[in-house]
Design a protein around this motif. Structure first.
Motif, PDB file in Angstrom:
ATOM      1  N   ASN A 159      20.501 -30.145  31.765  1.00 50.58           N
ATOM      2  CA  ASN A 159      19.684 -30.606  30.634  1.00 50.58           C
ATOM      3  C   ASN A 159      18.746 -29.523  30.128  1.00 50.58           C
ATOM      4  O   ASN A 159      17.563 -29.776  29.881  1.00 50.58           O
ATOM      5  CB  ASN A 159      18.889 -31.856  31.049  1.00 50.58           C
ATOM      6  CG  ASN A 159      19.781 -33.002  31.421  1.00 50.58           C
ATOM      7  OD1 ASN A 159      20.278 -33.712  30.562  1.00 50.58           O
ATOM      8  ND2 ASN A 159      20.023 -33.187  32.711  1.00 50.58           N
ATOM      9  N   GLU A 160      19.242 -28.316  29.965  1.00 46.44           N
ATOM     10  CA  GLU A 160      18.419 -27.208  29.478  1.00 46.44           C
ATOM     11  C   GLU A 160      17.868 -27.509  28.084  1.00 46.44           C
ATOM     12  O   GLU A 160      18.574 -28.098  27.247  1.00 46.44           O
ATOM     13  CB  GLU A 160      19.249 -25.924  29.418  1.00 46.44           C
ATOM     14  CG  GLU A 160      19.504 -25.297  30.775  1.00 46.44           C
ATOM     15  CD  GLU A 160      18.262 -24.690  31.397  1.00 46.44           C
ATOM     16  OE1 GLU A 160      17.358 -24.236  30.670  1.00 46.44           O
ATOM     17  OE2 GLU A 160      18.205 -24.674  32.641  1.00 46.44           O
ATOM     18  N   PRO A 161      16.601 -27.139  27.813  1.00 47.56           N
ATOM     19  CA  PRO A 161      16.037 -27.343  26.476  1.00 47.56           C
ATOM     20  C   PRO A 161      16.824 -26.597  25.400  1.00 47.56           C
ATOM     21  O   PRO A 161      17.366 -25.523  25.653  1.00 47.56           O
ATOM     22  CB  PRO A 161      14.619 -26.771  26.605  1.00 47.56           C
ATOM     23  CG  PRO A 161      14.314 -26.880  28.064  1.00 47.56           C
ATOM     24  CD  PRO A 161      15.622 -26.606  28.760  1.00 47.56           C
ATOM     25  N   ILE A 162      16.868 -27.184  24.220  1.00 47.00           N
ATOM     26  CA  ILE A 162      17.528 -26.600  23.049  1.00 47.00           C
ATOM     27  C   ILE A 162      16.427 -26.148  22.098  1.00 47.00           C
ATOM     28  O   ILE A 162      15.532 -26.935  21.769  1.00 47.00           O
ATOM     29  CB  ILE A 162      18.445 -27.634  22.367  1.00 47.00           C
ATOM     30  CG1 ILE A 162      19.539 -28.083  23.356  1.00 47.00           C
ATOM     31  CG2 ILE A 162      19.051 -27.068  21.089  1.00 47.00           C
ATOM     32  CD1 ILE A 162      20.303 -29.306  22.909  1.00 47.00           C
ATOM     33  N   LEU A 163      16.482 -24.901  21.654  1.00 48.80           N
ATOM     34  CA  LEU A 163      15.452 -24.317  20.801  1.00 48.80           C
ATOM     35  C   LEU A 163      15.045 -25.269  19.677  1.00 48.80           C
ATOM     36  O   LEU A 163      15.891 -25.757  18.924  1.00 48.80           O
ATOM     37  CB  LEU A 163      15.953 -22.995  20.209  1.00 48.80           C
ATOM     38  CG  LEU A 163      14.957 -22.223  19.352  1.00 48.80           C
ATOM     39  CD1 LEU A 163      13.764 -21.774  20.181  1.00 48.80           C
ATOM     40  CD2 LEU A 163      15.629 -21.026  18.717  1.00 48.80           C
ATOM     41  N   GLY A 164      13.753 -25.570  19.597  1.00 53.44           N
ATOM     42  CA  GLY A 164      13.208 -26.403  18.530  1.00 53.44           C
ATOM     43  C   GLY A 164      13.454 -27.887  18.660  1.00 53.44           C
ATOM     44  O   GLY A 164      13.087 -28.651  17.771  1.00 53.44           O
ATOM     45  N   CYS A 165      14.045 -28.324  19.772  1.00 58.29           N
ATOM     46  CA  CYS A 165      14.438 -29.736  19.903  1.00 58.29           C
ATOM     47  C   CYS A 165      13.768 -30.425  21.089  1.00 58.29           C
ATOM     48  O   CYS A 165      13.390 -29.801  22.066  1.00 58.29           O
ATOM     49  CB  CYS A 165      15.940 -29.857  20.090  1.00 58.29           C
ATOM     50  SG  CYS A 165      16.910 -29.322  18.693  1.00 58.29           S
ATOM     51  N   THR A 166      13.680 -31.733  20.964  1.00 56.04           N
ATOM     52  CA  THR A 166      13.312 -32.622  22.052  1.00 56.04           C
ATOM     53  C   THR A 166      14.528 -33.505  22.288  1.00 56.04           C
ATOM     54  O   THR A 166      14.991 -34.168  21.367  1.00 56.04           O
ATOM     55  CB  THR A 166      12.103 -33.495  21.657  1.00 56.04           C
ATOM     56  OG1 THR A 166      10.984 -32.647  21.444  1.00 56.04           O
ATOM     57  CG2 THR A 166      11.767 -34.505  22.724  1.00 56.04           C
ATOM     58  N   THR A 167      15.064 -33.486  23.503  1.00 54.51           N
ATOM     59  CA  THR A 167      16.245 -34.288  23.799  1.00 54.51           C
ATOM     60  C   THR A 167      15.974 -35.196  24.992  1.00 54.51           C
ATOM     61  O   THR A 167      15.130 -34.893  25.842  1.00 54.51           O
ATOM     62  CB  THR A 167      17.475 -33.411  24.094  1.00 54.51           C
ATOM     63  OG1 THR A 167      17.191 -32.556  25.197  1.00 54.51           O
ATOM     64  CG2 THR A 167      17.852 -32.570  22.887  1.00 54.51           C
ATOM     65  N   SER A 168      16.701 -36.300  25.036  1.00 54.78           N
ATOM     66  CA  SER A 168      16.581 -37.216  26.159  1.00 54.78           C
ATOM     67  C   SER A 168      17.947 -37.763  26.519  1.00 54.78           C
ATOM     68  O   SER A 168      18.861 -37.797  25.694  1.00 54.78           O
ATOM     69  CB  SER A 168      15.631 -38.363  25.813  1.00 54.78           C
ATOM     70  OG  SER A 168      16.152 -39.137  24.762  1.00 54.78           O
ATOM     71  N   LYS A 169      18.067 -38.177  27.764  1.00 53.54           N
ATOM     72  CA  LYS A 169      19.314 -38.743  28.269  1.00 53.54           C
ATOM     73  C   LYS A 169      18.944 -39.928  29.142  1.00 53.54           C
ATOM     74  O   LYS A 169      18.340 -39.758  30.214  1.00 53.54           O
ATOM     75  CB  LYS A 169      20.069 -37.692  29.068  1.00 53.54           C
ATOM     76  CG  LYS A 169      21.351 -38.181  29.684  1.00 53.54           C
ATOM     77  CD  LYS A 169      21.993 -37.048  30.480  1.00 53.54           C
ATOM     78  CE  LYS A 169      23.256 -37.482  31.173  1.00 53.54           C
ATOM     79  NZ  LYS A 169      23.790 -36.393  32.020  1.00 53.54           N
ATOM     80  N   ALA A 170      19.270 -41.133  28.690  1.00 53.59           N
ATOM     81  CA  ALA A 170      18.990 -42.335  29.470  1.00 53.59           C
ATOM     82  C   ALA A 170      20.037 -42.485  30.558  1.00 53.59           C
ATOM     83  O   ALA A 170      21.236 -42.512  30.273  1.00 53.59           O
ATOM     84  CB  ALA A 170      18.974 -43.554  28.564  1.00 53.59           C
ATOM     85  N   VAL A 171      19.591 -42.568  31.794  1.00 57.84           N
ATOM     86  CA  VAL A 171      20.497 -42.796  32.910  1.00 57.84           C
ATOM     87  C   VAL A 171      20.773 -44.296  33.021  1.00 57.84           C
ATOM     88  O   VAL A 171      21.893 -44.722  33.222  1.00 57.84           O
ATOM     89  CB  VAL A 171      19.905 -42.249  34.225  1.00 57.84           C
ATOM     90  CG1 VAL A 171      20.795 -42.570  35.411  1.00 57.84           C
ATOM     91  CG2 VAL A 171      19.691 -40.744  34.112  1.00 57.84           C
TER      92      VAL A 171
END
Length: 107
Positions: free
Chosen positions: A15-27
């Motif tokens: 789950n490495e950060p992506i430049l300029g983004c906020t990401t989430s992954k619901a387990v």
């Protein structure tokens, strides 16, 4: 759930950060992974339940609309307040997990 059942995996590597983004992954309905690239944030929102934040990589700042701030560093945890706006921001890349803690009301 798309996790590797019965296998070792790495939340930070997967789950490495992506430049300029906020990401989430619901387990599932209580556990979510978040990756925030540097200088990104999640705006303050009100929740009727507690959220436990555990920082896996980097550091973040939990903040409230009332001027409240608290820095949470790598390998530290924090439990948010309920019923007041709480947000998260970061100056550097950060990866953390968030666990929802359902509030029990006793009469």
């Amino acid at each position: 759930m798309n996790e590797k059942i019965g296998e070792v995996f790495s939340i930070t590597k997967d789950n490495e950060p992506i430049l300029g983004c906020t990401t989430s992954k619901a387990v599932n309905d209580t556990l979510t992974y978040f990756s925030l690239a540097r200088n990104t944030d999640i705006s303050a929102e009100i929740y009727p339940y507690y959220k436990m934040i555990y920082v896996l990589k980097g550091q973040l700042e939990v903040y409230g609309n009332n001027g409240y701030t608290k820095v949470v560093k790598e390998k530290e945890s924090f439990i948010t307040f309920t019923d007041i706006p709480m947000g998260i921001r970061t100056k550097d890349d950060v990866i953390y997990t968030e666990i929802l803690i359902r509030q029990t009301i006793s009469n």
